[in-house]
Each structure stands twice: as C-alpha cells, then as structure tokens.
Design a protein around this motif. Structure first.
Motif, short mmCIF file in Angstrom:
data_model
loop_
_atom_site.label_atom_id
_atom_site.label_comp_id
_atom_site.label_asym_id
_atom_site.label_seq_id
_atom_site.Cartn_x
_atom_site.Cartn_y
_atom_site.Cartn_z
N ARG A 1 1.87 -1.06 -7.82
CA ARG A 1 1.51 -0.08 -8.76
C ARG A 1 2.03 0.16 -10.14
O ARG A 1 3.13 -0.50 -9.85
CB ARG A 1 1.40 1.26 -8.03
CG ARG A 1 2.90 1.38 -7.28
CD ARG A 1 3.23 2.44 -6.15
NE ARG A 1 4.31 1.97 -5.35
CZ ARG A 1 4.54 3.02 -4.21
NH1 ARG A 1 3.18 3.52 -3.83
NH2 ARG A 1 5.56 2.94 -3.08
N ARG B 1 -5.86 5.68 -10.42
CA ARG B 1 -4.77 7.43 -9.81
C ARG B 1 -4.50 8.57 -11.20
O ARG B 1 -4.40 9.34 -10.55
CB ARG B 1 -3.45 7.04 -9.47
CG ARG B 1 -4.34 5.97 -8.35
CD ARG B 1 -2.79 5.70 -7.35
NE ARG B 1 -2.11 6.31 -6.16
CZ ARG B 1 -1.34 6.05 -5.03
NH1 ARG B 1 -0.52 5.24 -5.22
NH2 ARG B 1 -1.57 6.52 -4.17
N ASP C 1 0.00 4.43 -0.43
CA ASP C 1 1.66 4.27 -0.34
C ASP C 1 2.39 4.30 0.89
O ASP C 1 3.02 3.33 0.74
CB ASP C 1 1.64 5.78 -0.40
CG ASP C 1 1.50 6.55 -2.17
OD1 ASP C 1 1.25 5.33 -2.96
OD2 ASP C 1 1.04 8.09 -2.25
N ASN D 1 -5.40 7.34 -0.68
CA ASN D 1 -4.01 7.29 -1.37
C ASN D 1 -2.65 7.47 -0.05
O ASN D 1 -1.52 6.87 -0.20
CB ASN D 1 -3.85 9.02 -2.79
CG ASN D 1 -4.81 7.98 -3.80
OD1 ASN D 1 -4.30 7.29 -4.42
ND2 ASN D 1 -5.58 9.70 -4.60
N MET E 1 2.28 0.51 0.62
CA MET E 1 3.27 0.15 -0.04
C MET E 1 4.34 0.45 -0.27
O MET E 1 5.41 -1.19 -0.34
CB MET E 1 3.07 0.55 -1.71
CG MET E 1 1.56 0.86 -2.02
SD MET E 1 1.20 -1.08 -2.88
CE MET E 1 -0.07 -0.95 -2.89
N CYS F 1 -3.18 1.65 -8.41
CA CYS F 1 -2.41 0.99 -7.42
C CYS F 1 -3.38 0.04 -7.39
O CYS F 1 -4.38 0.15 -7.17
CB CYS F 1 -2.05 1.56 -5.73
SG CYS F 1 -1.79 1.14 -5.00
#
Length: 282
Positions: free
Chosen positions: A35, A58, A139, A135, A142, A101
C-alpha cells in the motif's frame, strides 16, 4: 504514513510472499502486496509484469494507460495489470493525495476469479467496486502478510483472497437485475440508434412518452447510470473507435458522434478520457 518507508515517488510498504509447493498446486496464491501514499511526481511504467496485480484506489485519482487507451480512476475504483501487457499509471492532481493498495496473485483460477469480479483483459478496470467491506478485507490481508514477513503456508491468506473476490463478485451481482419497463427499453433502443444524430435527453423522454424528470429517475434506477451519462458513453465509445481504427479528421469524428463542432467535442472527450482526442489517437 506510519510503517511506510519513503521512496523517490511515494511512501509505501511492500510485502513479498513465497508460496509453498502445496500452495502452487491450488488455484490461486499471493506473490506480493503493498500500500502507498503517492507523491506529486508518482509514475510507474511503462512495464510488463509476470502475474496479475490488482490495484485498489483508496483516495485521490490515478490515470491508467495501456497502449493508446487511458482512463482516470478514482476512490472506490480498481484496476488489474494482466501478465505480459505493457501498462503505465501515474497520479492525477486532485484535492486528496493518491493512496492505493495492491495485491499481486497468480494461479490457474485467477482469470476466472477476475471475470467473476467484472474485470477482464479487454477492460482491466472496474469503477466503484471497493466499499467498506472490501477495504476491511484488504487491511486484514495486509496485516497478516506483515506478520508473516516472508514465511508461507498460511491458510488465512488464501481465505482472505477468496473472501475478497467473493465480496467483489457479490457487489457486482448481489441483487437480481431490475426488470426494465417497456418504455425504458424503448428509450435505450432509441438512444443506441440515434445517439450520433445530436439527440438530447428530452428527445429520448419524448420518444418514451414520459416527463423528463420521471424519465431520468426511472432510467437511472433500471439502467444503473443516468441517461446523460449513458448517452455520453455511446458517443465516447464510438469516438474512441474512430480515432483508433480510422484516419478520419477529428472534426469529422466530432460531427459523426453528434457534436456540433470540434471545440465542444474536444472538450467533452478530454473530460471523459483525461486527454484530448489528438493525444488519444497518438
């Protein structure tokens, strides 16, 4: 910018993954992810890659270019770099810095997964596909990759990848298509046939026999796009084909797509594609 390192064109964090032999026997596996927050001079490519790399916008805006094609993507959009096709992309100035991302994956299932998510080689991007659920999954993915840092064999990562595609596919078709009213279909047929003749939305509403405001409301509900934008897309798609496939003067292309003059056509084209028609042709 916490946990991100500063580079020439961006602040970013990168995660690299080495799939095990067992994982390579499956249909999909991760290769790398990351990201970033782009600097004003952010630009990548033109380059080829060896796998599939999905980029999620994003915040901000980015221009994706492939050959003579280009598109400006915004918050909530995504694009995919397909193997062995040259791409480039760069930041587009806006009120918010570009933040993305990305997830690079490989495997025999990937083309089918992308197709289910509405992304294909001929149109490697999708608008307004990334919501809060997507999203949140990104996250979590990641964070898991950060914790592994080079190790492999994590079923959690594969679970997140499949969950991500499930959310993208559901967002594309989570409710059955709305049945079009007869007059809506008639207006669509009318616009498809006469869009290059300078017709207006009022003309389409008159043809359908309904009031202009009611026409716009119901058309948008049933077609998923306002009538003005639908009409504009018909014109721009034809203009892009004529610029690519013919040597017609741009003025003739303007008149052939329903614009009264070169100036109004060039202004509309540049706003739609992010560049004037002469640059698009080159």
């Amino acid at each position: 910018m916490r946990d991100m390192q500063e580079y020439t064109h961006e602040y970013a964090e990168y995660y690299y993954y080495k799939p095990s032999e067992l994982e390579r026997l499956g249909g999909v596996w991760p290769v790398r992810a990351g990201r970033n927050i782009a600097k004003p001079n952010y630009q990548v490519g033109s380059r080829f890659i060896e796998c599939y790399s999905i980029h999620f916008v994003r915040e901000g805006q980015v221009k994706l270019e492939r050959g003579e094609e280009s598109v400006i993507l915004r918050q909530g959009d995504l694009f995919c770099l397909f193997p062995q096709i040259a791409y480039s992309y760069q930041v587009v100035p806006s009120s918010s810095p570009l933040q993305m991302c990305w997830l690079a994956i490989d495997g025999g299932q990937v083309p089918s997964l992308l197709q289910a998510a509405g992304v294909v080689r001929e149109r490697p991007y999708r608008e307004q596909a990334v919501g809060s659920h997507v999203n949140a999954t990104l996250d979590a993915l990641m964070d898991t990759l950060r914790e592994l840092r080079g190790t492999s064999s994590s079923l959690a990562i594969l679970a997140f990848i499949y969950q991500l595609f499930s959310q993208l596919a559901v967002r594309q078709a989570n409710s059955p298509p709305v049945k079009r009213s007869a007059w809506v279909q008639q207006s669509v047929d009318f616009m498809n046939l006469h869009f290059a003749e300078g017709i207006t939305i009022q003309d389409a509403a008159n043809y359908a026999g309904v009031h202009r405001s009611h026409f716009s409301t119901v058309f948008t509900e049933q077609m998923g796009v306002p009538p003005l934008r639908y009409l504009q897309k018909l014109k721009m798609d034809k203009a892009a084909r004529l610029l690519q496939d013919t040597s017609l003067p741009i003025t003739e292309i303007a008149l052939s797509t329903g614009y009264p003059d070169l100036f109004s056509f060039s202004k509309a084209f540049a706003k739609y594609f992010g560049q004037p028609p002469s640059h698009y042709r080159k």
